[in-house]
Scaffold this motif. Structure first.
Motif, mmCIF file in Angstrom:
data_model
loop_
_atom_site.group_PDB
_atom_site.id
_atom_site.type_symbol
_atom_site.label_atom_id
_atom_site.label_comp_id
_atom_site.label_asym_id
_atom_site.label_seq_id
_atom_site.Cartn_x
_atom_site.Cartn_y
_atom_site.Cartn_z
ATOM 1 N N PRO A 104 1.109 -22.950 -7.775
ATOM 2 C CA PRO A 104 2.324 -22.456 -7.953
ATOM 3 C C PRO A 104 2.376 -21.043 -7.961
ATOM 4 C CG PRO A 104 1.830 -24.224 -9.631
ATOM 5 C CD PRO A 104 0.423 -23.830 -9.090
ATOM 6 N N THR A 105 3.395 -20.442 -7.583
ATOM 7 C CA THR A 105 3.540 -18.959 -7.374
ATOM 8 C C THR A 105 4.200 -18.422 -8.807
ATOM 9 O OG1 THR A 105 5.482 -18.919 -6.527
ATOM 10 C CG2 THR A 105 3.592 -18.789 -4.943
ATOM 11 N N SER A 115 9.891 -16.456 3.995
ATOM 12 C CA SER A 115 9.631 -17.494 3.041
ATOM 13 C C SER A 115 9.493 -18.601 3.756
ATOM 14 C CB SER A 115 10.883 -17.551 2.086
ATOM 15 O OG SER A 115 12.127 -17.955 2.759
ATOM 16 N N THR A 160 7.841 -22.677 -3.879
ATOM 17 C CA THR A 160 6.671 -22.002 -4.807
ATOM 18 C C THR A 160 5.428 -22.766 -5.152
ATOM 19 O OG1 THR A 160 8.067 -23.225 -6.669
ATOM 20 C CG2 THR A 160 8.863 -21.072 -6.199
ATOM 21 N N GLN A 161 5.394 -23.857 -4.289
ATOM 22 C CA GLN A 161 4.065 -24.684 -4.254
ATOM 23 C C GLN A 161 3.865 -24.893 -2.765
ATOM 24 O OE1 GLN A 161 4.056 -27.845 -7.022
ATOM 25 N NE2 GLN A 161 5.361 -26.951 -8.380
ATOM 26 N N THR A 170 5.838 -13.917 -5.622
ATOM 27 C CA THR A 170 7.252 -14.662 -5.637
ATOM 28 C C THR A 170 7.139 -15.998 -5.162
ATOM 29 O OG1 THR A 170 7.810 -13.585 -3.451
ATOM 30 C CG2 THR A 170 8.441 -12.258 -5.779
ATOM 31 N N VAL A 171 7.084 -16.107 -3.902
ATOM 32 C CA VAL A 171 7.121 -17.558 -3.208
ATOM 33 C C VAL A 171 6.065 -17.518 -2.260
ATOM 34 C CG1 VAL A 171 9.720 -17.749 -3.671
ATOM 35 C CG2 VAL A 171 9.063 -16.895 -1.665
ATOM 36 N N VAL A 176 6.928 -17.107 -9.991
ATOM 37 C CA VAL A 176 8.273 -17.166 -9.391
ATOM 38 C C VAL A 176 9.112 -15.687 -9.929
ATOM 39 C CG1 VAL A 176 10.573 -18.172 -8.688
ATOM 40 C CG2 VAL A 176 8.595 -19.539 -9.141
#
Length: 324
Positions: free
Chosen positions: A176-177, A145, A155-156, A36-37, A179
């Motif tokens: 990047p994940t 998170s 997310t990065q 996810t993140v 998301v």
């Protein structure tokens, strides 16, 4: 607040994964990718490492943290899985499902990561880099998170560094994940399983795996049972008197910093004689349980500064002192 430090940036290759795992075993903070993140990871068995998560994030209260494991077998060493919990784990791990289960006798997730509760929140993530780090670290890893509290989830790796550069030890950059929504959280604590938070696994799929309906829990109560839910929390049997300058006759004493003049009762614990708020946070839940287990009528608590982690410590102490 944590002091400035050099934040390293590792590539998500064999060397980077090994370096990240080594830092985690040493009690350091590493941002890791999940499905996810990016999560801010620390050794979930180390109270002081977990306290460092809260300090870096400037998190205002001590909520239970999800502990991440590489597989079902490792998770079962931390928690007690009834039949529904085991069915859910086998159906949806690795993946975006968190199970809240009773902590086992062999549980190594520390009291601070569990917010003083007798339950533990567990997840087996599916991101291959996170999985590799968990295997190499060989211990449960807490990972909320990787952003300061109230900021947008990262997310990065670049997003992580905007918030946390100089506040954590490393970020493991896997690009990047993908998301997605947060993990679903299901509590299996006896009786019907409860859906604490909707998330990445649809409710219908969860119910199909266990062959029964989930109880839907609305937010409410006094303190979180798991991320995303307010519910009952560990409260001492003793009354709690806050901002005490000194203990009164018959009271237990929970100190911070230099001790008051006039001596201390036999039942006393100092969260941090040097006035270190990270040390105090790391000791908080174990100290409260230690004092309360001796059955005093009242625990008197020294004043705790309201800056840095002091805000979270005072939040938890106010909850402990609330009428019940």
């Amino acid at each position: 607040m944590t002091g400035p430090r050099q934040t390293k940036r590792f590539s998500a290759d064999e060397a980077g994964i090994a370096a990240a795992a080594e830092l985690l075993r040493a009690g350091k903070l590493v941002a890791l990718p999940t499905e996810t993140v990016y999560g801010l990871a620390a050794d979930a068995s180390d109270d002081r490492a977990v306290a460092s998560i809260y300090a870096a994030k400037e998190r205002p209260s001590f909520n239970p943290l999800i502990s991440h494991l590489p597989d079902v077998e490792a998770a079962r060493r931390q928690g007690l899985f009834d039949a529904p919990a085991l069915a859910l784990a086998k159906a949806f791990w690795p993946g975006p499902l968190t199970l809240v289960v009773p902590a086992s006798n062999s549980c190594t997730v520390c009291s601070l990561a569990r917010a003083g509760l007798d339950s533990v929140a567990l997840r087996v993530p599916s991101h291959p880099v996170a999985h590799a780090v968990l295997q190499a670290a060989g211990r449960p890893i807490a990972a909320p998170s990787a952003n300061r509290s109230g900021r947008v989830s990262p997310t990065q790796a670049e997003h992580v560094l905007v918030d946390l550069d100089g506040r954590i030890d490393a970020v493991l950059d896997a690009g990047p994940t993908a998301v997605g929504v947060e993990s679903s959280i299901v509590a299996c604590l006896g009786g019907a399983p409860r859906l604490l938070r909707p998330g990445g696994v649809p409710r219908a799929a969860l119910e199909a795996a266990i062959g029964q309906a989930l109880v839907i829990v609305e937010e409410g109560g006094t303190a979180p049972l798991a991320p995303g839910l307010l519910a009952s929390h560990y409260a001492p049997r003793a009354a709690v008197r806050l901002d005490a300058e000194a203990p009164r006759p018959g009271e237990a004493w929970l100190g911070f910093g230099p001790e008051p003049d006039g001596g201390l009762p036999a039942l006393a614990f100092n969260l941090s004689p040097s006035g270190d708020l990270t040390e105090a946070a790391a000791n908080l839940f174990a100290a409260m349980r230690h004092l309360d287990d001796q059955r005093p009528a009242t625990i008197a608590v020294a004043p705790i500064p309201m800056h840095g982690l002091g805000e979270a410590i005072n939040d938890r102490l106010r909850r402990a002192a609330a009428p019940r």
